[in-house]
Scaffold this active site. Sequence first.
Site, mmCIF file in Angstrom:
data_model
loop_
_atom_site.group_PDB
_atom_site.id
_atom_site.type_symbol
_atom_site.label_atom_id
_atom_site.label_comp_id
_atom_site.label_asym_id
_atom_site.label_seq_id
_atom_site.Cartn_x
_atom_site.Cartn_y
_atom_site.Cartn_z
ATOM 1 N N ASN A 180 -8.659 -29.541 7.032
ATOM 2 C CA ASN A 180 -8.303 -28.428 7.925
ATOM 3 C C ASN A 180 -6.806 -28.139 7.904
ATOM 4 O O ASN A 180 -6.391 -26.988 7.810
ATOM 5 C CB ASN A 180 -8.773 -28.724 9.355
ATOM 6 C CG ASN A 180 -10.278 -28.851 9.443
ATOM 7 O OD1 ASN A 180 -10.982 -28.544 8.482
ATOM 8 N ND2 ASN A 180 -10.780 -29.309 10.581
ATOM 9 N N THR A 201 6.803 21.525 5.914
ATOM 10 C CA THR A 201 6.099 20.976 7.068
ATOM 11 C C THR A 201 4.781 21.726 7.089
ATOM 12 O O THR A 201 4.738 22.909 6.718
ATOM 13 C CB THR A 201 6.875 21.194 8.388
ATOM 14 O OG1 THR A 201 7.055 22.594 8.586
ATOM 15 C CG2 THR A 201 8.251 20.518 8.364
ATOM 16 N N HIS A 202 3.718 21.030 7.442
ATOM 17 C CA HIS A 202 2.365 21.621 7.405
ATOM 18 C C HIS A 202 2.027 22.136 6.004
ATOM 19 O O HIS A 202 1.239 23.068 5.863
ATOM 20 C CB HIS A 202 2.221 22.761 8.421
ATOM 21 C CG HIS A 202 2.789 22.440 9.771
ATOM 22 N ND1 HIS A 202 2.052 21.824 10.760
ATOM 23 C CD2 HIS A 202 4.033 22.609 10.284
ATOM 24 C CE1 HIS A 202 2.816 21.658 11.830
ATOM 25 N NE2 HIS A 202 4.033 22.107 11.561
ATOM 26 N N SER A 208 -10.241 13.898 -19.809
ATOM 27 C CA SER A 208 -11.615 14.061 -19.359
ATOM 28 C C SER A 208 -12.533 13.927 -20.563
ATOM 29 O O SER A 208 -12.195 14.362 -21.657
ATOM 30 C CB SER A 208 -11.780 15.430 -18.714
ATOM 31 O OG SER A 208 -13.142 15.818 -18.719
ATOM 32 N N LYS A 231 -7.814 18.583 -20.100
ATOM 33 C CA LYS A 231 -7.380 17.902 -18.886
ATOM 34 C C LYS A 231 -6.381 16.775 -19.115
ATOM 35 O O LYS A 231 -6.459 16.028 -20.080
ATOM 36 C CB LYS A 231 -8.598 17.301 -18.163
ATOM 37 C CG LYS A 231 -9.543 18.364 -17.652
ATOM 38 C CD LYS A 231 -9.134 18.886 -16.305
ATOM 39 C CE LYS A 231 -9.698 17.971 -15.249
ATOM 40 N NZ LYS A 231 -9.337 18.452 -13.928
ATOM 41 N N ASN A 276 -5.170 14.106 -16.241
ATOM 42 C CA ASN A 276 -5.370 13.786 -14.823
ATOM 43 C C ASN A 276 -4.429 12.677 -14.341
ATOM 44 O O ASN A 276 -4.220 11.699 -15.059
ATOM 45 C CB ASN A 276 -6.811 13.341 -14.581
ATOM 46 C CG ASN A 276 -7.803 14.448 -14.895
ATOM 47 O OD1 ASN A 276 -7.506 15.624 -14.709
ATOM 48 N ND2 ASN A 276 -8.962 14.061 -15.399
ATOM 49 N N GLU A 325 -3.843 8.661 -8.120
ATOM 50 C CA GLU A 325 -5.104 8.834 -7.386
ATOM 51 C C GLU A 325 -5.707 7.475 -7.041
ATOM 52 O O GLU A 325 -6.201 7.254 -5.937
ATOM 53 C CB GLU A 325 -6.101 9.630 -8.233
ATOM 54 C CG GLU A 325 -5.782 11.110 -8.314
ATOM 55 C CD GLU A 325 -6.725 11.829 -9.274
ATOM 56 O OE1 GLU A 325 -7.941 11.815 -9.050
ATOM 57 O OE2 GLU A 325 -6.231 12.392 -10.261
ATOM 58 N N TYR A 364 -10.614 -25.534 14.298
ATOM 59 C CA TYR A 364 -11.063 -25.014 13.003
ATOM 60 C C TYR A 364 -12.562 -24.695 13.032
ATOM 61 O O TYR A 364 -13.357 -25.463 13.565
ATOM 62 C CB TYR A 364 -10.793 -26.042 11.889
ATOM 63 C CG TYR A 364 -11.353 -25.584 10.560
ATOM 64 C CD1 TYR A 364 -10.632 -24.742 9.730
ATOM 65 C CD2 TYR A 364 -12.642 -25.958 10.159
ATOM 66 C CE1 TYR A 364 -11.155 -24.289 8.529
ATOM 67 C CE2 TYR A 364 -13.181 -25.511 8.958
ATOM 68 C CZ TYR A 364 -12.427 -24.675 8.150
ATOM 69 O OH TYR A 364 -12.955 -24.222 6.972
HETATM 70 N N1 ARG Z 1 -12.802 -24.901 2.167
HETATM 71 C C1 ARG Z 1 -12.434 -25.001 3.531
HETATM 72 C C2 ARG Z 1 -11.707 -23.710 3.964
HETATM 73 O O1 ARG Z 1 -11.408 -22.922 3.152
HETATM 74 C C3 ARG Z 1 -11.513 -26.151 3.720
HETATM 75 C C4 ARG Z 1 -11.581 -26.732 5.073
HETATM 76 C C5 ARG Z 1 -12.899 -27.359 5.284
HETATM 77 N N2 ARG Z 1 -12.963 -28.084 6.480
HETATM 78 C C6 ARG Z 1 -14.108 -28.456 7.031
HETATM 79 N N3 ARG Z 1 -14.069 -29.120 8.106
HETATM 80 N N4 ARG Z 1 -15.256 -28.160 6.477
HETATM 81 O O2 ARG Z 1 -11.482 -23.478 5.115
#
Ligand code: ARG
Length: 461
Positions: free
Chosen positions: A115, A160-161, A282, A288, A290, A295, A322
């Site tokens: 995490n 403008t506009h 095209s 053409k 383009n 775009e 998390y």
């Molecule tokens: N692959 C997970 C992510 O992108 C990593 C963290 C995973 N943690 C867990 N407790 N499963 O967030």
Amino acid sequence: MSDQTDVKAWSGRFSEPVSDLVKRYTASVFFDRRMAAQDIRGSLAHAKMLARQQIIAAADLAAIERGMAQIAGEIERDEFAWNLDDEDVHLNIEKRLTALVGDAGKRLHTGRSRNDQVATDIRLWLRDTVDAIDGLLKAYQGALLDVAAAHAETPLPGFTHLQVAQPVTFGHHLLAYFEMAKRDRERLADCRRRINRLPLGAAALAGTTYSIDREFVAKELGFDGVCENSLDAVSDRDFAIEFCAAASLVMVHVSRFAEELVLWMSPRVGFIDLADRFCTGSSIMPQKKNPDVPELARGKTGRVFGHLMGLLTLMKGQPLAYNKDNQEDKEPLFDTADTVIDTLRIFAELVPGIVVKPEAMRAALKQGFATATDLADYLVKKGLPFRDAHEAVARAVRAAETKGCELPELTLAELQSFSPLVADDVFGVLTVAGSLAARNHIGGTAPAQVRAAIARARAAL
Ligand code: ARG
């Protein structure tokens, strides 16, 4: 990517293996392997800290460093066997490390969780990305300045506009986009300050029982400091959302310029031409040419906005700390970065290839009474209140329209019929050059001011 059934890093608690579908559904290695370099960097800093704090032995650190060097080489040479069974970039690398160096590899995850690891990897990756985008914005700005300098005096109808309003210089017009890019860079720099904090040490959510040194790791990785709350550190992705918001504004600005390029290149307008290498033909209409690149830039803006909305929605309502939802942050983030980087790279190249057609700009300025405001200002300077001057000029414009001519083509007597204050010095203010030169203050379109603005911009760049 091999798909052999394998023992998961966390399988000890489970009584049956996950199905192939669940494996694919929950895995992120297909896309998060893009952060492999950052993952290795983060792990090396973590291991170095563990050894300094005597949580692992110096020999373990040496083994980890040796293994990681080999892994980095394998990844670079595309020899690394990414494995779906190992879920994500973190477990893939850790598993290979253990295969290479044994128990030292198994010690790397001491005092850490995926995490805080993934939060660190994203921040490292995004920091590099922000720096790359800043460099490209700067190159784009430089290109705008070069063309602006060549056209500091070239008159263009200002709209403008989308109706002819007042004359401006083409250089002045381009400097407007320079300013937008300047603010885009400021926004990214501000966002970078909040990206650049270290989550590691938060571990899974509550911190860790080892005597870690977070400041050391932060310094090793070039972070400005540490995230101060472990729950927040592992869970929030607001920095990624901010980045996507800043990226969205980059695309807003580029798309505005793109739209003008498309319009200017239309034969109906014909103010510019784009180098052939930025255009396509095209398959059916042989005549053409383009403006596909502008775009597409205009069109790609949509996906960047979409990613911003996606990340906002991803984060909304997530309880601390998390949650696996956050794994979904990466693809939108990567695609946002890729889109902005490609777009800016191409615009930095496209701008110097703009072929300006001053004759067409001048011809357009001859239609639309672009100096009507100058005539009103002339009358005000002779003592008429502005509202009365506005009215007198409006009647003059109507007369010119009926006669089928422009204001400077009316006779002195005709002009005097709308206000006795008109004298023969009026024709000076009705010219485009006079109109431009008169707007001679900071931010104005007078060629002298445009040149001064370019000089200031070059110095700041
Ligand atoms: N692959 C997970 C992510 O992108 C990593 C963290 C995973 N943690 C867990 N407790 N499963 O967030």
